[in-house]
Design a protein around this motif. Structure first.
Motif, PDB file in Angstrom:
ATOM      1  N   VAL A  62       0.834  -1.206   0.000  1.00 10.02           N
ATOM      2  CA  VAL A  62       0.000   0.000   0.000  1.00 10.02           C
ATOM      3  C   VAL A  62       0.867   1.254   0.000  1.00 10.02           C
ATOM      4  CG1 VAL A  62      -1.642   1.330   1.391  1.00 10.02           C
ATOM      5  CG2 VAL A  62      -1.995  -1.109   1.061  1.00 10.02           C
ATOM      6  N   GLY A  63       1.944   1.247   0.752  1.00  7.49           N
ATOM      7  CA  GLY A  63       2.747   2.451   0.917  1.00  7.49           C
ATOM      8  C   GLY A  63       3.859   2.630  -0.096  1.00  7.49           C
ATOM      9  N   PHE A  64       4.206   1.585  -0.828  1.00  7.52           N
ATOM     10  CA  PHE A  64       5.316   1.643  -1.772  1.00  7.52           C
ATOM     11  C   PHE A  64       4.791   1.267  -3.146  1.00  7.52           C
ATOM     12  CE2 PHE A  64       9.520  -0.560  -3.018  1.00  7.52           C
ATOM     13  CZ  PHE A  64      10.007   0.589  -3.596  1.00  7.52           C
ATOM     14  N   ASP A  65       4.562   2.267  -3.988  1.00  3.78           N
ATOM     15  CA  ASP A  65       3.883   2.063  -5.274  1.00  3.78           C
ATOM     16  C   ASP A  65       4.671   1.204  -6.252  1.00  3.78           C
ATOM     17  OD1 ASP A  65       1.707   3.571  -4.483  1.00  3.78           O
ATOM     18  OD2 ASP A  65       2.589   5.449  -5.208  1.00  3.78           O
ATOM     19  N   ASP A  66       5.979   1.376  -6.304  1.00  2.00           N
ATOM     20  CA  ASP A  66       6.787   0.695  -7.315  1.00  2.00           C
ATOM     21  C   ASP A  66       7.505  -0.531  -6.777  1.00  2.00           C
ATOM     22  OD1 ASP A  66       6.075   2.635  -9.174  1.00  2.00           O
ATOM     23  OD2 ASP A  66       7.742   3.936  -8.606  1.00  2.00           O
ATOM     24  N   VAL A  67       6.844  -1.274  -5.928  1.00  2.00           N
ATOM     25  CA  VAL A  67       7.488  -2.446  -5.327  1.00  2.00           C
ATOM     26  C   VAL A  67       7.736  -3.505  -6.406  1.00  2.00           C
ATOM     27  CG1 VAL A  67       5.322  -3.573  -4.647  1.00  2.00           C
ATOM     28  CG2 VAL A  67       7.396  -4.074  -3.405  1.00  2.00           C
ATOM     29  N   ASN A  68       8.915  -4.093  -6.350  1.00  2.00           N
ATOM     30  CA  ASN A  68       9.249  -5.212  -7.214  1.00  2.00           C
ATOM     31  C   ASN A  68       8.828  -6.477  -6.461  1.00  2.00           C
ATOM     32  OD1 ASN A  68      10.597  -7.367  -8.492  1.00  2.00           O
ATOM     33  ND2 ASN A  68      12.191  -5.990  -9.256  1.00  2.00           N
ATOM     34  N   VAL A  69       7.720  -7.063  -6.897  1.00  2.00           N
ATOM     35  CA  VAL A  69       7.102  -8.175  -6.163  1.00  2.00           C
ATOM     36  C   VAL A  69       8.048  -9.369  -6.073  1.00  2.00           C
ATOM     37  CG1 VAL A  69       5.145  -9.767  -6.122  1.00  2.00           C
ATOM     38  CG2 VAL A  69       4.799  -7.403  -6.816  1.00  2.00           C
ATOM     39  N   LEU A  70       8.720  -9.667  -7.169  1.00  2.00           N
ATOM     40  CA  LEU A  70       9.636 -10.808  -7.164  1.00  2.00           C
ATOM     41  C   LEU A  70      10.786 -10.579  -6.179  1.00  2.00           C
ATOM     42  CD1 LEU A  70      10.397 -13.536  -8.344  1.00  2.00           C
ATOM     43  CD2 LEU A  70      11.640 -12.328 -10.140  1.00  2.00           C
ATOM     44  N   ALA A  71      11.350  -9.385  -6.168  1.00  2.00           N
ATOM     45  CA  ALA A  71      12.435  -9.070  -5.238  1.00  2.00           C
ATOM     46  C   ALA A  71      11.939  -9.111  -3.793  1.00  2.00           C
ATOM     47  CB  ALA A  71      13.025  -7.698  -5.561  1.00  2.00           C
ATOM     48  N   PHE A  72      10.740  -8.587  -3.557  1.00  2.00           N
ATOM     49  CA  PHE A  72      10.165  -8.560  -2.209  1.00  2.00           C
ATOM     50  C   PHE A  72      10.032  -9.973  -1.647  1.00  2.00           C
ATOM     51  CE2 PHE A  72       6.466  -8.816   0.590  1.00  2.00           C
ATOM     52  CZ  PHE A  72       6.750  -7.835   1.524  1.00  2.00           C
ATOM     53  N   PHE A  73       9.360 -10.848  -2.390  1.00  2.00           N
ATOM     54  CA  PHE A  73       9.120 -12.197  -1.884  1.00  2.00           C
ATOM     55  C   PHE A  73      10.391 -13.049  -1.909  1.00  2.00           C
ATOM     56  CE2 PHE A  73       4.650 -11.040  -2.690  1.00  2.00           C
ATOM     57  CZ  PHE A  73       4.158 -11.307  -1.431  1.00  2.00           C
ATOM     58  N   SER A  74      11.288 -12.775  -2.844  1.00  2.00           N
ATOM     59  CA  SER A  74      12.572 -13.488  -2.854  1.00  2.00           C
ATOM     60  C   SER A  74      13.370 -13.159  -1.595  1.00  2.00           C
ATOM     61  CB  SER A  74      13.386 -13.113  -4.093  1.00  2.00           C
ATOM     62  OG  SER A  74      12.737 -13.566  -5.254  1.00  2.00           O
ATOM     63  N   ALA A  75      13.401 -11.882  -1.234  1.00  2.00           N
ATOM     64  CA  ALA A  75      14.115 -11.482  -0.013  1.00  2.00           C
ATOM     65  C   ALA A  75      13.474 -12.109   1.213  1.00  2.00           C
ATOM     66  CB  ALA A  75      14.128  -9.957   0.105  1.00  2.00           C
ATOM     67  N   LEU A  76      12.154 -12.165   1.248  1.00  2.00           N
ATOM     68  CA  LEU A  76      11.458 -12.771   2.381  1.00  2.00           C
ATOM     69  C   LEU A  76      11.843 -14.244   2.525  1.00  2.00           C
ATOM     70  CD1 LEU A  76       7.941 -11.817   3.417  1.00  2.00           C
ATOM     71  CD2 LEU A  76       8.516 -14.202   3.462  1.00  2.00           C
ATOM     72  N   VAL A  77      11.854 -14.971   1.413  1.00  2.00           N
ATOM     73  CA  VAL A  77      12.198 -16.395   1.439  1.00  2.00           C
ATOM     74  C   VAL A  77      13.676 -16.592   1.778  1.00  2.00           C
ATOM     75  CG1 VAL A  77      12.403 -18.468   0.009  1.00  2.00           C
ATOM     76  CG2 VAL A  77      10.325 -17.101  -0.088  1.00  2.00           C
ATOM     77  N   VAL A  78      14.555 -15.773   1.189  1.00  2.00           N
ATOM     78  CA  VAL A  78      15.984 -15.889   1.468  1.00  2.00           C
ATOM     79  C   VAL A  78      16.265 -15.611   2.944  1.00  2.00           C
ATOM     80  CG1 VAL A  78      18.232 -14.812   1.019  1.00  2.00           C
ATOM     81  CG2 VAL A  78      16.763 -15.482  -0.878  1.00  2.00           C
ATOM     82  N   MET A  79      15.554 -14.653   3.537  1.00  5.60           N
ATOM     83  CA  MET A  79      15.749 -14.365   4.961  1.00  5.60           C
ATOM     84  C   MET A  79      15.330 -15.552   5.827  1.00  5.60           C
ATOM     85  SD  MET A  79      17.153 -11.444   5.577  1.00  5.60           S
ATOM     86  CE  MET A  79      16.624 -10.864   7.179  1.00  5.60           C
ATOM     87  N   ILE A  80      14.305 -16.274   5.419  1.00  8.15           N
ATOM     88  CA  ILE A  80      13.893 -17.473   6.158  1.00  8.15           C
ATOM     89  C   ILE A  80      14.992 -18.530   6.075  1.00  8.15           C
ATOM     90  CG2 ILE A  80      12.247 -19.399   6.203  1.00  8.15           C
ATOM     91  CD1 ILE A  80      10.108 -17.356   5.270  1.00  8.15           C
ATOM     92  N   ILE A  81      15.556 -18.712   4.872  1.00  9.46           N
ATOM     93  CA  ILE A  81      16.632 -19.685   4.688  1.00  9.46           C
ATOM     94  C   ILE A  81      17.861 -19.287   5.509  1.00  9.46           C
ATOM     95  CG2 ILE A  81      18.233 -20.655   2.989  1.00  9.46           C
ATOM     96  CD1 ILE A  81      15.865 -20.414   0.958  1.00  9.46           C
ATOM     97  N   ILE A  82      18.193 -17.990   5.504  1.00 10.32           N
ATOM     98  CA  ILE A  82      19.321 -17.505   6.297  1.00 10.32           C
ATOM     99  C   ILE A  82      19.083 -17.767   7.781  1.00 10.32           C
ATOM    100  CG2 ILE A  82      20.480 -15.396   7.087  1.00 10.32           C
ATOM    101  CD1 ILE A  82      20.206 -14.358   4.211  1.00 10.32           C
ATOM    102  N   GLN A  83      17.861 -17.513   8.226  1.00  7.46           N
ATOM    103  CA  GLN A  83      17.544 -17.730   9.643  1.00  7.46           C
ATOM    104  C   GLN A  83      17.697 -19.199  10.019  1.00  7.46           C
ATOM    105  OE1 GLN A  83      13.559 -17.860  10.674  1.00  7.46           O
ATOM    106  NE2 GLN A  83      14.047 -18.249  12.797  1.00  7.46           N
TER     107      GLN A  83
END
Length: 122
Positions: free
Chosen positions: A92-113
């Motif tokens: 909602v707050g970030f109009d030009d979000v790169n969806v693939l980058a957003f969810f990739s970072a979320l998944v990579v952070m889970i793997i890192i954790q």
């Protein structure tokens, strides 16, 4: 005084945040929107996980079993709400979000954790 040592989950959280900041700095070279999408995706995973870690490991010892269970339930509910809120606020707050980058970072952070926790335990 408890003889049980506290787990290294907070150290894992600090290392995870450092890796997120480093990854964001590198991703910013590909573009501001890409870098911010990476940062917000990672933050959407990091904040709820840190909240859960704080809640789950507040109490130690068999005499605190009821408090531990309550804290884990509270932590998991908060983690779910914080994750959903992070996604909503980002989209909602970030109009030009790169969806693939957003969810990739979320998944990579889970793997890192998972990797950092496994290394901390062994």
């Amino acid at each position: 005084m408890s003889t049980i040592t506290r787990p290294a989950v907070f150290r894992v959280c600090v290392h995870q945040l450092a890796l997120l900041v480093l990854g964001t700095a590198v991703a910013l070279f590909a573009g501001v929107n890409f870098g911010l999408s990476i940062f917000f995706g990672g933050l959407t995973q990091w904040v709820p996980q840190t909240w859960f870690s704080y809640q789950a490991y507040r109490y130690i010892g068999a005499s605190q079993a009821d408090n531990i269970l309550t804290s884990i339930y509270r932590g998991e509910a908060g983690k779910l709400m914080l994750t959903a809120s992070g996604c909503v606020l980002t989209f909602v707050g970030f109009d030009d979000v790169n969806v693939l980058a957003f969810f990739s970072a979320l998944v990579v952070m889970i793997i890192i954790q998972i990797t950092l926790v496994a290394r901390a335990v062994s």
